[in-house]
Enzyme design. Sequence first.
Site: not given
Length: 239
Positions: A103-104
């Site tokens: 994920d970011k």
Amino acid sequence: MRLDKLLANSGFGSRTEVKQLLKTGAVMVNDIRVKEAKYQVKEESDRVEVNGETVQYAEFTYLMMNKPPGVVSATEDNWDETVIDLLDARDRAKKPFPVGRLDKDTEGLLLISNDGVLAHNLLSPKKHVDKTYVAKVDGVVTEDDIAIFKEGVTISDNYTCKPAVLEVIQAEDGTSEAQITIQEGKFHQVKRMFEAVDKQVTYLKRLQMGPLKLDPTLALGEYRMLTEAELQTLMAAGK
Ligand code: URA
């Protein structure tokens, strides 16, 4: 392989830039100056030099990055910086892609390669390549949570995860730090597993993927080539 392709893939610029470079006479193949873009080279045996520097041609590249938060695990994105943007031009020239996604806001170990076969093997759900993370969560991780994760926790969309190993590293002031090893790589999987036991992940870092461990000397955003030993064990894990 065409000489211009070999040079472009080795990071000497676009095909057009490489053609210009060839025109300047900077390129030698086996000690003979070659200016022709379509000249055929045997990449395994011919010695190609640019301004006296030998070109180390390797079709595949295998990089380990300590992914920083705030960048996306993609090759391109309209809004955000990608992990590929963090690579040097020479590494980008090989057209690598992230093998799996973080994920970011997740940090840590990310394999970046242009080897589609290895990527496919490592990501195949049939291979059960373990991934280990350290997670900080709001809430106190209990023995019940450990048992539920071991049994197979059911997350949103009613999917029951494969057994996972959860260990508490420390717990204080209503928060916990835990290490978790999962066998799959579903979207937001670790966060959704903790949500299923009413806990919110506030920090997530991947430490290991199969046999590959994050090099602790890599600062966030830094990367390096895999060693031959790391590559061999990773290939074996994907077989
Ligand atoms: N699980 C998540 O929730 N996020 C990640 O980035 C990786 C695993």
